[in-house]
Write a protein that holds these residues in place. Structure first.
Motif, mmCIF file in Angstrom:
data_model
loop_
_atom_site.group_PDB
_atom_site.id
_atom_site.type_symbol
_atom_site.label_atom_id
_atom_site.label_comp_id
_atom_site.label_asym_id
_atom_site.label_seq_id
_atom_site.Cartn_x
_atom_site.Cartn_y
_atom_site.Cartn_z
ATOM 1 N N ARG B 182 46.286 48.212 37.471
ATOM 2 C CA ARG B 182 45.754 48.330 38.816
ATOM 3 C C ARG B 182 46.106 49.624 39.605
ATOM 4 N NH1 ARG B 182 48.365 44.233 43.654
ATOM 5 N NH2 ARG B 182 47.141 44.680 45.579
ATOM 6 N N ARG B 185 43.154 51.617 37.912
ATOM 7 C CA ARG B 185 41.911 51.361 38.173
ATOM 8 C C ARG B 185 41.484 52.036 39.991
ATOM 9 N NH1 ARG B 185 42.680 46.083 36.792
ATOM 10 N NH2 ARG B 185 40.791 46.097 34.467
ATOM 11 N N SER B 190 36.857 46.382 41.087
ATOM 12 C CA SER B 190 36.967 45.402 40.198
ATOM 13 C C SER B 190 36.979 45.808 38.751
ATOM 14 C CB SER B 190 35.579 45.083 40.315
ATOM 15 O OG SER B 190 35.086 44.574 42.280
ATOM 16 N N THR B 192 34.937 45.918 34.976
ATOM 17 C CA THR B 192 34.306 46.511 34.534
ATOM 18 C C THR B 192 33.539 45.476 33.760
ATOM 19 O OG1 THR B 192 34.608 47.267 32.806
ATOM 20 C CG2 THR B 192 34.970 48.850 34.329
ATOM 21 N N ASN B 373 46.725 41.530 41.762
ATOM 22 C CA ASN B 373 45.501 41.252 43.428
ATOM 23 C C ASN B 373 44.663 39.650 43.387
ATOM 24 O OD1 ASN B 373 44.444 41.586 40.644
ATOM 25 N ND2 ASN B 373 42.629 42.704 41.480
ATOM 26 N N LEU B 374 44.581 39.170 42.040
ATOM 27 C CA LEU B 374 44.296 37.246 42.088
ATOM 28 C C LEU B 374 44.942 36.823 41.585
ATOM 29 C CD1 LEU B 374 40.567 38.836 40.099
ATOM 30 C CD2 LEU B 374 40.879 38.680 42.853
#
Lengths: 484, 484
Positions: B182, B185, B190, B192, B373-374
Motif C-alpha cells: 500500500r 503503491r 488500484s 494493476t 484498504n479493502l
C-alpha cells in the motif's frame, strides 16, 4: 424455496420470474425439527436498522466491520432463523455468508447442543484446555472414537486435529511433504548434516523444492501455504508472497448435463491430461494434489465421479498424494456425509480435510506412514480444541437422531426439481442449474445477480452468491421443505 | 522452589546440589489462591502408571501419542496441580510442556472460569458460533473492549482476532505485506491488470517478492509462513518448503550480566548491525522484523531493553514494521502484562501478537493504515472464537482480582534470588542464570540436563527444558512462594 420464490415475485427486475404459484402448505410434509421457529421471516426495518447501525459504528472503532453483513442477536435466533439487533428475523437459506459461512449445521440454539455445552464435561474441557499432543485428557480416545472418528470416511481411521480450515489444510500439506521426503529418502534413513544445516537457512536440501498442485478457481484457505493453492479471487491473494506451486484447469461443465454428455466427457479428459502434464513438467516434484468435491468459493463448479476417479488413479500411478478438501462439502450438505462418497472410489483419498460444520477441524488419513517418523514434526500447542470436538459429537448425534443427511438429500431433490421446472420456464433467468443429487448444494447463474440478492434480503431471505454470476443455496441440514 | 530443591536432594547425580536447607513453611507468606490444593505433590506409581499406560495404548491406535507427556484427569486437577489417570498429582512448575505449554494462567478448575463458561452467554456463543467478520454478535464490541482490548499494549487500540498462535503470527505477516505494498503503491492507487493476472499464477508482481526477517533460535509457529521465520530446531522445519526469508543473530549474552556489561553491549551492537546489514543487502525488501521479547523455545535467550529500543529505532528508520511476538511472554509471566513493557519504547511496536495464556489469539495494532484498504483481504470464516474471548475476559478478571502480575513479579524475584544463591554455591551446576526482573520467566543451564528433568518427574515436579542445556521455569501466574 416456495417462499423464496413467492417473495421474489414482489421484486422489480429479474426475480419476478421465480414466483411459484403453489401454496406454501403444499410443501409442509415433514414434522418440523424446531417447534419454536417462526412460520416466516419478519423484517420490520431496513437492514441494518437503527440499533444495528449504532452497534456497527461502535464496533468499527476497534474491529474492521467492512465485511459485516448482519450484527446479530444470537439469543433470539432459532433453528433456521437468524435475528438481528433490530429484531428482524431472516431465514438462512444460504450459508455463505449465511449460517455463519456454512458452519452451523443443526440450527441456532439447538437444545441438544445447549445441553451438551452446558455439561460438566464441556465446561471442564473449556477451562482446563489440554495441550492435546503433550497432555491429552483420559477421555480423548473415547471422544475421538465416538465423535470425529465415528464419521471418518471409509478407509481413513486416523485423525490429526487442528483449529480451523486453513490449519487443517496446511497441516495436511505438511504431512504430504514429510511423507514424500520419507519415501524419497528411504525408510530408516536419517537426515543428512547438509539437510540439518541448510534448513535453518530456509534452503535446500533441508527445506526442499516441492509443490502442492491445486485447481483454477479453488479455495483452500488464506494462510501462506493454503493461500498458495487458493485461486478463487485475486483479492484473497494480492500482495501476499506465495509459493511457486502449480494449478491445472478444473472442468467447466455445460448444462444441462444430460444434453452435453460428450462435450463434458471431453472437457474432463482435457483437464485430467493437463494435470498429468503439469505433474510431468513442473520444475519440482509435486507431493500432493488437492481438490474440492465441489468448488464452492470459486462458483459452485462440479465435476463428475469419473473425473475424480481419474484423478485418484492418476495420482496413485504417479506416487502423488490425493487430498480431498471437504471443509465446505463435508458433514452432510451434499446428501451424503462426505461429498466424495458420491464417487465410489476404488481406494480412498490419502487425506480428507474437514472444518466448518464440524465446528472443529483437521484431517483424516489411513496410511500409518503419514504419521511422521519422529514426534514433534507435526505438532503445535493445542492441536485442536477438544471442547469443539465435544460439540461436533453432539452435532453428529443430532444428525443421526433426525436422519439429517437423508433430509438434506430429499430437501435438495425437491429444491432441485422445482428449480428445474422454473429453469425450463425461464431459461434466460435460471441458467446452468447444478447440484442434481448433491443434496442442497445447489446453484444457478442469473443475470444481474447482485441486484437479485440485495432485493431478496429486504424480504428476510438470506441468499448469496459465489463466483461471478452464481446464486447458491446452502441451507442448514435442518432446512425442510416447509421452509422453502 | 524449596520443595523442588528439597526433592532434588534425593536425586542421584547432579541435582543434589539444589537442596535447600530451610523449611517449607518459611516461604508460605501469602494466602493461597486455591484452598483446595494439596499441600504437596503425590506420586504413587511410576509415570505413566498402569491405568495411564492402557489409556495411552488405546489412544495411540487413532492419534499420535509419541509426544505425550502425561495422560490427564482434568477433573481431579486443581490450581497448580495436574492429576494423571493413576491419581498422581504433579505440580506444574514449568509450563513447557507443563501448564499446557504455558497456556493455563490461573490454575486448573479455577472457580471463576468454571462459572463464566457455564453461563448462558458462554453456552450461547459456543453453540451459535458467529462468523465474526460477517455476523458478529451485538456484544462483540463490548466483549472486545472489556476483555482483549482492556489489556491492549499502550498505543495499540485495534485487534485482529485469530484462533491460535500460528494464525496470529501469519495474519500479522499478511497485514505487514499488504501495508508495505500500500505504501509502495501510493494511497488510492488500484491494483494493476498485471498484478491481478499474475497473482492467480502465484507470480510477481501480484504475488510479490517480500520477506519477513526473524532471528536465529526464534520460534514463531509451524504453518508455512510462520515456520519460515522459526529457527529454533531443525526437526520443526525439515522437509517443509519455506520462503527465502532472512534471519539475523540474536544476542548471546554472557552471565552474570553485571560482570559482562561491556561484552554484552558489544554483542547487542553487533546483532543490530547485522540486522541493518541484512535489511540493506537482502535480495528483496523486508516488510517486517519479528522478534520474541525472550526467545523461549530457542533456549530462554534474553536481550536488554537497549537492544529492543535499537531494533525499534532501526525498523522505524528503514520503514519496516516491527512485530513483537508475545505468544509466549504475554499475559503476565514476566512480571508485566506484556514483556515489551520492560523496554520503555518511545513509540510502540507496530503489531503485538498474543495467544496461549490468552486462550484466544490474534494481534494488536494501532495504525489505521494496517487495516487493509479493502474488506475481505484479511478475512476468514470464524476470525477467532468469541467463546474463548469470553474466557480471556474471565482470566483478566482473575488476574486483576488477585493482582497476579504483581504476584508473578514477586514470586519470580524470590525464585531468582534463591537460585542466585545456589548458583554462587554450585557454579558448575547452575550456569547462566537468567530472568532477573522478568517475573517467573527464569532459566539456567545445567550439565546432564535431561537426566535431571527425568528424575524430578519421579517426585511429582514437572520442570522442563528449552534449547540444548537449559532448565526453564514457567509456573502459572497463581504459583506462589509456598509452592516452591
Amino acid at each position: 424455496m416456495a417462499s423464496v420464490l413467492r417473495h421474489s415475485s414482489r421484486l422489480g427486475i429479474r426475480a419476478t420470474c421465480l414466483a411459484l404459484p403453489r401454496s406454501r402448505n403444499a410443501y409442509a410434509t415433514a414434522a418440523p425439527y424446531f417447534n419454536n421457529e417462526p412460520s416466516q421471516p419478519s423484517v420490520m426495518t431496513s437492514i441494518p436498522g437503527p440499533v444495528s447501525k449504532k452497534a456497527i459504528e461502535e464496533l468499527d472503532s476497534v474491529f474492521d466491520t467492512r465485511s459485516l453483513n448482519v450484527i446479530c442477536d444470537y439469543e433470539k435466533s432459532v433453528g433456521n432463523y437468524l435475528a438481528d439487533m433490530d429484531g428482524n428475523l431472516c431465514i438462512a437459506l444460504n450459508s455463505n455468508p449465511y449460517s455463519q459461512i456454512a458452519s452451523i449445521p443443526v440450527g441456532y440454539n439447538n437444545p441438544h447442543l445447549i445441553a451438551t455445552m452446558s455439561s460438566k464435561e464441556a465446561v471442564n474441557t473449556l477451562v482446563n484446555r489440554p495441550a492435546l499432543g503433550n497432555f491429552p485428557p483420559g477421555y480423548w480416545a473415547s471422544l475421538l472414537k465416538t465423535g470425529i472418528l465415528a464419521v471418518a470416511p471409509k478407509g481413513l481411521d486416523q485423525v490429526f486435529t487442528a483449529m480451523a480450515g486453513s490449519d487443517a489444510i496446511e497441516t495436511s500439506y505438511k504431512a504430504a511433504f514429510i511423507y514424500r521426503r520419507r519415501i524419497e529418502r528411504g525408510e530408516g534413513v536419517s537426515f543428512t548434516p547438509q539437510e540439518i544445516e541448510s534448513v535453518m537457512k530456509n534452503q535446500t536440501p533441508g527445506s526442499p523444492e516441492l509443490a502442492i498442485m491445486s485447481f483454477k478457481k479453488a479455495f483452500h484457505g488464506r494462510l501462506f501455504g493454503s493461500l498458495s493453492t487458493t485461486r478463487s479471487k485475486p483479492v484473497h491473494k494480492l500482495d501476499i508472497p506465495s509459493f511457486n506451486w502449480p494449478h491445472a484447469s478444473f472442468p467447466q461443465l455445460k448444462y444441462p448435463l444430460e444434453e452435453n454428455i460428450q462435450a463434458n466427457k471431453m472437457e474432463e479428459e482435457r483437464c485430467l491430461a493437463e494435470v498429468e502434464d503439469v505433474i510431468n513438467s513442473w520444475y519440482c516434484p509435486i507431493a500432493a494434489v488437492v481438490v474440492e468435491p465441489i468448488q464452492s468459493e470459486g462458483g459452485d463448479n462440479h465435476a463428475s465421479p469419473a473425473f475424480f476417479q481419474g484423478l485418484r488413479e492418476l495420482t496413485q500411478r504417479e506416487g502423488i498424494l490425493f487430498i480431498v478438501d471437504e471443509v465446505q462439502t463435508g458433514v452432510g450438505a451434499t446428501g451424503k456425509f462426505w461429498a466424495h462418497e458420491h464417487w465410489n472410489l476404488k481406494s480412498p483419498p490419502d487425506m480428507v480435510t474437514f472444518s466448518k460444520k464440524a465446528q472443529t477441524a483437521g484431517y483424516y488419513f489411513g496410511n500409518p506412514m503419514l504419521r511422521p517418523n519422529l514426534p514433534y514434526r507435526q505438532f503445535n500447542t493445542w492441536m485442536g480444541d477438544p471442547a469443539r470436538a465435544i460439540l461436533f459429537r453432539a452435532i453428529i448425534q443430532e444428525i443421526v437422531r433426525h436422519d439429517l443427511v437423508k433430509n438434506t438429500a430429499e430437501t435438495g431433490d425437491y429444491l432441485y426439481r422445482e428449480l428445474e421446472k422454473l429453469s425450463s420456464k425461464f431459461p434466460e433467468r435460471i441458467q446452468n442449474l447444478r447440484g442434481k443429487n448433491r443434496g442442497t448444494f445447489i446453484a444457478f447463474d442469473t443475470p444481474e445477480r447482485d441486484a437479485f440478492l440485495k432485493k431478496m434480503k429486504t424480504f428476510g431471505i438470506n441468499i448469496g452468491g459465489s463466483g461471478e454470476t452464481a446464486v447458491r443455496l446452502r441451507p442448514m441440514l435442518v432446512f425442510q421443505k416447509h421452509h422453502g
